[in-house]
Design a protein around this motif. Sequence first.
Motif, PDB file in Angstrom:
ATOM      1  N   ASN A  80       0.827  -1.203   0.000  1.00 54.83           N
ATOM      2  CA  ASN A  80       0.000   0.000   0.000  1.00 54.83           C
ATOM      3  C   ASN A  80       0.865   1.257   0.000  1.00 54.83           C
ATOM      4  OD1 ASN A  80      -2.269  -1.658   0.059  1.00 54.83           O
ATOM      5  ND2 ASN A  80      -2.259  -1.739   2.295  1.00 54.83           N
ATOM      6  N   ARG A  81       0.214   2.399   0.101  1.00 48.86           N
ATOM      7  CA  ARG A  81       0.920   3.674  -0.063  1.00 48.86           C
ATOM      8  C   ARG A  81       1.915   3.943   1.064  1.00 48.86           C
ATOM      9  NH1 ARG A  81      -4.022   7.676  -2.057  1.00 48.86           N
ATOM     10  NH2 ARG A  81      -4.471   6.553  -4.013  1.00 48.86           N
ATOM     11  N   GLY A  82       1.617   3.466   2.243  1.00 43.12           N
ATOM     12  CA  GLY A  82       2.524   3.701   3.366  1.00 43.12           C
ATOM     13  C   GLY A  82       3.767   2.864   3.338  1.00 43.12           C
ATOM     14  N   HIS A  83       3.800   1.845   2.454  1.00 43.46           N
ATOM     15  CA  HIS A  83       4.948   0.946   2.297  1.00 43.46           C
ATOM     16  C   HIS A  83       5.328   0.252   3.610  1.00 43.46           C
ATOM     17  CE1 HIS A  83       5.536   2.270  -1.794  1.00 43.46           C
ATOM     18  NE2 HIS A  83       5.510   3.530  -1.390  1.00 43.46           N
ATOM     19  N   ARG A  84       4.334   0.025   4.466  1.00 46.79           N
ATOM     20  CA  ARG A  84       4.601  -0.721   5.691  1.00 46.79           C
ATOM     21  C   ARG A  84       4.788  -2.195   5.359  1.00 46.79           C
ATOM     22  NH1 ARG A  84       0.267   0.722  10.242  1.00 46.79           N
ATOM     23  NH2 ARG A  84       1.692  -0.670  11.366  1.00 46.79           N
ATOM     24  N   LEU A  85       5.682  -2.852   6.086  1.00 42.37           N
ATOM     25  CA  LEU A  85       5.935  -4.259   5.832  1.00 42.37           C
ATOM     26  C   LEU A  85       4.689  -5.085   6.143  1.00 42.37           C
ATOM     27  CD1 LEU A  85       9.569  -4.811   7.131  1.00 42.37           C
ATOM     28  CD2 LEU A  85       8.777  -4.652   4.771  1.00 42.37           C
ATOM     29  N   HIS A  86       4.398  -6.008   5.254  1.00 43.73           N
ATOM     30  CA  HIS A  86       3.185  -6.822   5.361  1.00 43.73           C
ATOM     31  C   HIS A  86       3.564  -8.279   5.564  1.00 43.73           C
ATOM     32  CE1 HIS A  86      -0.829  -8.324   4.447  1.00 43.73           C
ATOM     33  NE2 HIS A  86      -0.294  -9.136   3.547  1.00 43.73           N
ATOM     34  N   PHE A  87       3.007  -8.912   6.589  1.00 44.66           N
ATOM     35  CA  PHE A  87       3.224 -10.346   6.820  1.00 44.66           C
ATOM     36  C   PHE A  87       2.340 -11.145   5.868  1.00 44.66           C
ATOM     37  CE2 PHE A  87       4.355 -10.009  11.650  1.00 44.66           C
ATOM     38  CZ  PHE A  87       5.448  -9.224  11.312  1.00 44.66           C
ATOM     39  N   SER A  88       2.854 -12.275   5.403  1.00 40.59           N
ATOM     40  CA  SER A  88       2.000 -13.192   4.654  1.00 40.59           C
ATOM     41  C   SER A  88       0.949 -13.775   5.585  1.00 40.59           C
ATOM     42  CB  SER A  88       2.837 -14.323   4.037  1.00 40.59           C
ATOM     43  OG  SER A  88       3.259 -15.235   5.041  1.00 40.59           O
ATOM     44  N   GLU A  89      -0.153 -14.253   5.011  1.00 41.14           N
ATOM     45  CA  GLU A  89      -1.218 -14.858   5.827  1.00 41.14           C
ATOM     46  C   GLU A  89      -0.721 -16.118   6.533  1.00 41.14           C
ATOM     47  OE1 GLU A  89      -5.334 -14.069   3.576  1.00 41.14           O
ATOM     48  OE2 GLU A  89      -3.627 -14.377   2.229  1.00 41.14           O
ATOM     49  N   VAL A  90       0.196 -16.830   5.892  1.00 41.68           N
ATOM     50  CA  VAL A  90       0.774 -18.011   6.540  1.00 41.68           C
ATOM     51  C   VAL A  90       1.626 -17.607   7.735  1.00 41.68           C
ATOM     52  CG1 VAL A  90       2.532 -19.808   6.230  1.00 41.68           C
ATOM     53  CG2 VAL A  90       0.651 -19.615   4.609  1.00 41.68           C
ATOM     54  N   LYS A  91       2.403 -16.541   7.610  1.00 44.84           N
ATOM     55  CA  LYS A  91       3.209 -16.092   8.743  1.00 44.84           C
ATOM     56  C   LYS A  91       2.313 -15.680   9.913  1.00 44.84           C
ATOM     57  CE  LYS A  91       6.701 -12.811  10.319  1.00 44.84           C
ATOM     58  NZ  LYS A  91       7.690 -11.767   9.961  1.00 44.84           N
ATOM     59  N   GLU A  92       1.242 -14.950   9.624  1.00 42.75           N
ATOM     60  CA  GLU A  92       0.319 -14.537  10.688  1.00 42.75           C
ATOM     61  C   GLU A  92      -0.240 -15.743  11.424  1.00 42.75           C
ATOM     62  OE1 GLU A  92      -2.587 -12.103   8.816  1.00 42.75           O
ATOM     63  OE2 GLU A  92      -1.305 -10.324   8.752  1.00 42.75           O
ATOM     64  N   GLU A  93      -0.614 -16.788  10.678  1.00 41.98           N
ATOM     65  CA  GLU A  93      -1.165 -17.988  11.303  1.00 41.98           C
ATOM     66  C   GLU A  93      -0.088 -18.742  12.073  1.00 41.98           C
ATOM     67  OE1 GLU A  93      -4.127 -20.736  12.389  1.00 41.98           O
ATOM     68  OE2 GLU A  93      -4.177 -18.677  11.648  1.00 41.98           O
ATOM     69  N   ALA A  94       1.117 -18.822  11.534  1.00 46.96           N
ATOM     70  CA  ALA A  94       2.221 -19.507  12.218  1.00 46.96           C
ATOM     71  C   ALA A  94       2.535 -18.839  13.549  1.00 46.96           C
ATOM     72  CB  ALA A  94       3.449 -19.533  11.322  1.00 46.96           C
ATOM     73  N   LEU A  95       2.562 -17.521  13.567  1.00 44.96           N
ATOM     74  CA  LEU A  95       2.828 -16.796  14.816  1.00 44.96           C
ATOM     75  C   LEU A  95       1.713 -17.023  15.824  1.00 44.96           C
ATOM     76  CD1 LEU A  95       4.204 -13.414  13.394  1.00 44.96           C
ATOM     77  CD2 LEU A  95       5.511 -15.296  14.417  1.00 44.96           C
ATOM     78  N   ARG A  96       0.466 -17.070  15.324  1.00 45.40           N
ATOM     79  CA  ARG A  96      -0.665 -17.343  16.209  1.00 45.40           C
ATOM     80  C   ARG A  96      -0.548 -18.723  16.839  1.00 45.40           C
ATOM     81  NH1 ARG A  96      -5.491 -19.691  16.716  1.00 45.40           N
ATOM     82  NH2 ARG A  96      -5.261 -20.885  14.787  1.00 45.40           N
ATOM     83  N   LEU A  97      -0.023 -19.673  16.063  1.00 46.65           N
ATOM     84  CA  LEU A  97       0.132 -21.048  16.541  1.00 46.65           C
ATOM     85  C   LEU A  97       1.422 -21.258  17.335  1.00 46.65           C
ATOM     86  CD1 LEU A  97      -1.037 -22.854  13.266  1.00 46.65           C
ATOM     87  CD2 LEU A  97      -2.295 -22.790  15.443  1.00 46.65           C
ATOM     88  N   GLY A  98       2.260 -20.250  17.405  1.00 47.32           N
ATOM     89  CA  GLY A  98       3.510 -20.353  18.150  1.00 47.32           C
ATOM     90  C   GLY A  98       4.580 -21.161  17.449  1.00 47.32           C
ATOM     91  N   LEU A  99       4.583 -21.156  16.120  1.00 49.91           N
ATOM     92  CA  LEU A  99       5.547 -21.946  15.355  1.00 49.91           C
ATOM     93  C   LEU A  99       6.724 -21.088  14.905  1.00 49.91           C
ATOM     94  CD1 LEU A  99       3.012 -23.862  13.088  1.00 49.91           C
ATOM     95  CD2 LEU A  99       4.212 -24.775  15.083  1.00 49.91           C
ATOM     96  N   PRO A 100       7.922 -21.654  14.832  1.00 45.92           N
ATOM     97  CA  PRO A 100       9.068 -20.912  14.302  1.00 45.92           C
ATOM     98  C   PRO A 100       8.840 -20.570  12.831  1.00 45.92           C
ATOM     99  CG  PRO A 100       9.778 -22.919  15.435  1.00 45.92           C
ATOM    100  CD  PRO A 100       8.293 -23.008  15.294  1.00 45.92           C
ATOM    101  N   VAL A 101       9.231 -19.359  12.432  1.00 49.54           N
ATOM    102  CA  VAL A 101       9.047 -18.889  11.061  1.00 49.54           C
ATOM    103  C   VAL A 101      10.403 -18.601  10.426  1.00 49.54           C
ATOM    104  CG1 VAL A 101       8.076 -17.077   9.606  1.00 49.54           C
ATOM    105  CG2 VAL A 101       6.775 -17.915  11.573  1.00 49.54           C
ATOM    106  N   ILE A 102      10.595 -19.123   9.214  1.00 45.74           N
ATOM    107  CA  ILE A 102      11.813 -18.911   8.438  1.00 45.74           C
ATOM    108  C   ILE A 102      11.417 -18.201   7.142  1.00 45.74           C
ATOM    109  CG2 ILE A 102      13.764 -20.032   7.293  1.00 45.74           C
ATOM    110  CD1 ILE A 102      13.348 -22.417   9.210  1.00 45.74           C
ATOM    111  N   GLN A 103      12.161 -17.115   6.782  1.00 45.53           N
ATOM    112  CA  GLN A 103      11.781 -16.315   5.611  1.00 45.53           C
ATOM    113  C   GLN A 103      12.978 -16.033   4.704  1.00 45.53           C
ATOM    114  OE1 GLN A 103       9.527 -13.375   8.334  1.00 45.53           O
ATOM    115  NE2 GLN A 103       8.362 -13.319   6.412  1.00 45.53           N
ATOM    116  N   PRO A 104      13.436 -17.022   3.964  1.00 41.02           N
ATOM    117  CA  PRO A 104      14.596 -16.803   3.085  1.00 41.02           C
ATOM    118  C   PRO A 104      14.227 -15.995   1.843  1.00 41.02           C
ATOM    119  CG  PRO A 104      13.745 -19.028   2.811  1.00 41.02           C
ATOM    120  CD  PRO A 104      12.957 -18.417   3.923  1.00 41.02           C
ATOM    121  N   GLU A 105      15.130 -15.131   1.405  1.00 38.14           N
ATOM    122  CA  GLU A 105      14.932 -14.449   0.130  1.00 38.14           C
ATOM    123  C   GLU A 105      15.007 -15.456  -1.012  1.00 38.14           C
ATOM    124  OE1 GLU A 105      14.153 -11.521  -0.927  1.00 38.14           O
ATOM    125  OE2 GLU A 105      14.115 -10.394   0.941  1.00 38.14           O
ATOM    126  N   LYS A 106      15.892 -16.450  -0.846  1.00 43.82           N
ATOM    127  CA  LYS A 106      16.032 -17.500  -1.847  1.00 43.82           C
ATOM    128  C   LYS A 106      16.277 -18.817  -1.138  1.00 43.82           C
ATOM    129  CE  LYS A 106      18.473 -18.684  -6.103  1.00 43.82           C
ATOM    130  NZ  LYS A 106      19.540 -18.297  -7.077  1.00 43.82           N
TER     131      LYS A 106
END
Length: 282
Positions: free
Chosen positions: A37-63
Amino acid sequence: MDIVFFGTPGFAVPTLRALVEKHNVLAVVTQPDRPKNRGHRLHFSEVKEEALRLGLPVIQPEKLSVGYGIPEADAYVVVAYGQIFPAELLNKPVYGCFNIHASLLPKYRGAAPIQRAVEAGEDITGVCIMKMDIGLDTGDVLLRREHPCARKTSLQLERELSELGAEMMLEALHLVSSGKAVYTPQSGEHTYARMIKKEDFAFRDDMSFLQNLQKIRAFGFLRAAAFGRQIKVFDIEKAESEEAVGIHLKVADGYARVLELQPENSKRMSAQAFMLGIKNKG
């Protein structure tokens, strides 16, 4: 089973929830946070949001790479992750990598199988659980289920197929762990579901009414021009002639009367409300 889950959009969330109930999810791998969006705020993927809700470790590689710290596991489960898997990663889990693909492979391999099936006016689509290989959606199929899709929107179909895929993945992993998995090579003519681009959203006067309606169902809306303004068209009905009242768009077999739209820099509204506003402004 010990599972590492790979996924990014909302389509992948039902499978993640199902896996957490039945298996040990070691980590969730999803795309990096992106500005939105216009504010260019960082946006979590829907999977990341659910993983954090479930208390799971999240890994986010660029590649994706083996050396990024992705744990070893019995199986990797992949649902609309959004990156190509290198061969060394495909061979890392004990049983392999398993993907939910929302089509009846080999039809609609590629990035947008749901939207392209709806755009084409298919009556039947489905879900395949595939053991991944180095090709693009070319792996052997473990499970296949048909699902009706006639006159449905991509949004409706996405919800239905995401739930079906979650159920099928649990069944597939049970077959794999119990030694009962039977893999079937893909056969028959393949088609490619190319990525959705800006030009896909154009209302086409060289296409029939039904083809344009299917495009609306597939992509949510189409862009057109009316009264010198750009509008997004959300719903249409068939019209045999261009009447004096209303918004009519020329199509190859007659006219499409606009029922719901959104003008530029305005809110979504009925065509009747739009016309009333035009009249009030003279």
